[in-house]
Design a protein around this motif. Structure first.
Motif, short mmCIF file in Angstrom:
data_model
loop_
_atom_site.label_atom_id
_atom_site.label_comp_id
_atom_site.label_asym_id
_atom_site.label_seq_id
_atom_site.Cartn_x
_atom_site.Cartn_y
_atom_site.Cartn_z
N ASP A 175 0.84 -1.19 0.00
CA ASP A 175 0.00 0.00 0.00
C ASP A 175 0.88 1.25 0.00
O ASP A 175 1.81 1.36 0.80
CB ASP A 175 -0.90 0.00 1.24
CG ASP A 175 -2.03 1.01 1.11
OD1 ASP A 175 -1.75 2.22 1.13
OD2 ASP A 175 -3.19 0.58 0.99
N PRO A 176 0.61 2.20 -0.89
CA PRO A 176 1.43 3.42 -0.96
C PRO A 176 1.51 4.17 0.36
O PRO A 176 2.51 4.85 0.63
CB PRO A 176 0.72 4.26 -2.02
CG PRO A 176 -0.02 3.28 -2.85
CD PRO A 176 -0.44 2.19 -1.92
N ALA A 177 0.49 4.04 1.21
CA ALA A 177 0.48 4.77 2.48
C ALA A 177 1.66 4.39 3.35
O ALA A 177 2.17 5.23 4.11
CB ALA A 177 -0.83 4.51 3.23
N MET A 178 2.11 3.14 3.26
CA MET A 178 3.25 2.72 4.07
C MET A 178 4.51 3.50 3.69
O MET A 178 5.24 4.02 4.54
CB MET A 178 3.49 1.22 3.88
CG MET A 178 2.47 0.33 4.54
SD MET A 178 2.60 0.39 6.35
CE MET A 178 4.17 -0.43 6.61
N PHE A 179 4.75 3.58 2.40
CA PHE A 179 5.96 4.26 1.93
C PHE A 179 5.84 5.78 2.04
O PHE A 179 6.81 6.47 2.37
CB PHE A 179 6.25 3.84 0.48
CG PHE A 179 6.40 2.36 0.32
CD1 PHE A 179 7.57 1.72 0.71
CD2 PHE A 179 5.36 1.59 -0.18
CE1 PHE A 179 7.71 0.35 0.58
CE2 PHE A 179 5.49 0.21 -0.32
CZ PHE A 179 6.67 -0.41 0.07
N GLU A 180 4.65 6.29 1.79
CA GLU A 180 4.44 7.74 1.90
C GLU A 180 4.63 8.21 3.34
O GLU A 180 5.20 9.28 3.59
CB GLU A 180 3.04 8.10 1.41
CG GLU A 180 2.86 7.90 -0.09
CD GLU A 180 1.42 7.96 -0.53
OE1 GLU A 180 0.53 8.13 0.35
OE2 GLU A 180 1.15 7.83 -1.74
N THR A 181 4.16 7.40 4.30
CA THR A 181 4.34 7.75 5.71
C THR A 181 5.82 7.77 6.08
O THR A 181 6.30 8.68 6.77
CB THR A 181 3.60 6.75 6.62
OG1 THR A 181 2.21 6.77 6.31
CG2 THR A 181 3.80 7.09 8.09
N ALA A 182 6.55 6.76 5.61
CA ALA A 182 7.98 6.69 5.90
C ALA A 182 8.73 7.87 5.28
O ALA A 182 9.61 8.46 5.92
CB ALA A 182 8.55 5.37 5.38
N LEU A 183 8.38 8.21 4.04
CA LEU A 183 9.04 9.33 3.38
C LEU A 183 8.76 10.65 4.10
O LEU A 183 9.64 11.51 4.23
CB LEU A 183 8.56 9.43 1.93
CG LEU A 183 9.09 8.36 0.97
CD1 LEU A 183 8.30 8.40 -0.33
CD2 LEU A 183 10.58 8.55 0.71
N GLU A 184 7.53 10.79 4.57
CA GLU A 184 7.16 12.01 5.30
C GLU A 184 7.96 12.13 6.59
O GLU A 184 8.45 13.21 6.93
CB GLU A 184 5.66 12.01 5.59
CG GLU A 184 5.18 13.28 6.27
CD GLU A 184 3.68 13.29 6.49
OE1 GLU A 184 3.19 14.22 7.16
OE2 GLU A 184 2.99 12.37 6.00
N LYS A 185 8.10 11.03 7.30
CA LYS A 185 8.89 11.06 8.54
C LYS A 185 10.34 11.43 8.27
O LYS A 185 10.98 12.14 9.05
CB LYS A 185 8.85 9.69 9.22
CG LYS A 185 7.52 9.31 9.83
CD LYS A 185 7.63 7.94 10.49
CE LYS A 185 6.33 7.52 11.12
NZ LYS A 185 6.42 6.19 11.78
N ALA A 186 10.86 10.92 7.15
CA ALA A 186 12.27 11.16 6.82
C ALA A 186 12.49 12.50 6.13
O ALA A 186 13.64 12.93 5.98
CB ALA A 186 12.77 10.03 5.92
#
Length: 246
Positions: A175-186
């Motif tokens: 799910d894109p939300a997993m990667f989008e959340t990680a990118l936002e944190k970073a």
């Protein structure tokens, strides 16, 4: 790692831009999956003895794994399903009743804590990578508390700048939300980020669909593989020698 293993070839050169982030899966990349299977088998053997179950340990383990697997397969799409609930389903399938958690959970945790092992090279590589000027994160389909406890046990939790779990996001990879959340944190650009995973569809292609460069560690081959590594230490070579613009 030979240049033939790299989708973009040999890119060692001065002036290439630095990576923003390196994300790690846990199971199969940091956590040795066979050690988890061994812990579960030991726990199931204890249930067989404690409840005088008239099955062999092998049959009991098969029942456990089937019940746990069915629990996860019942989810809709990438909806998060708690591993804690899956294990409770496995216990019920074995003993024939809804056993209160206090009757089995501490024993289960003991087996896991005493048995799990990291993938060779994972701990050392994570520690060394944390010394680089790059965000080091986790993107994993684990229960939040369990995932963080594993990293703590291996002595690497403090070396991660962010930890993104499926329980937190409510979805699982790819799910894109997993990667989008990680990118936002970073606070990282996807094209300047790497994702190390052992499953092609979930980790590598999921990351690629989000614009992140996929690093296959035991994952199947495919067009989404930007890098293929045979040992985790090779990620240091990619970070030190290659740039996202190469």
């Amino acid at each position: 790692m030979s240049s033939d293993d790299r989708k973009r070839g040999d890119t060692a050169a001065t002036g290439t831009a630095a990576w923003d982030a390196v994300f790690w899966d846990i199971g199969g990349v940091i956590l040795e999956l066979e050690s988890v299977q061994g812990a579960h088998a030991a726990f199931v053997e204890g249930l067989v003895e404690e409840h005088d179950l008239e099955v062999t340990v092998e049959e009991a383990v098969d029942t456990w794994r089937t019940a746990v697997g069915d629990h996860f397969r019942e989810r809709e799409g990438t909806e998060f399903q708690s591993a804690r609930e899956a294990y409770a389903t496995g216990v019920e399938a074995l003993v024939g009743e809804d056993l209160p958690r206090e009757r089995w959970e501490s024993d289960f945790e003991h087996h896991v804590e005493s048995s799990i092992e990291p993938v060779p090279g994972a701990v050392e590589t994570i520690r060394e990578l944390s010394r680089r000027d790059v965000h080091v994160g986790v993107v994993s389909d684990v229960d939040d508390e369990a995932g963080k406890e594993m990293l703590e046990q291996f002595g690497v939790r403090e070396h991660f700048d962010s930890i993104t779990t499926s329980e937190e996001v409510g979805r699982t990879k790819p799910d894109p939300a997993m990667f989008e959340t990680a990118l936002e944190k970073a606070d990282a650009a996807p094209e300047r980020s790497l994702m190390i995973g052992d499953r092609y569809d979930h980790d590598v292609k999921g990351a690629d669909d989000a614009g992140i460069r996929g690093v296959a560690f035991g994952a199947e081959d495919g067009p989404a593989v930007a890098y293929r590594i045979e040992s985790l230490e090779e990620i240091l070579e990619i970070v030190d020698e290659d740039g996202p613009g190469a």
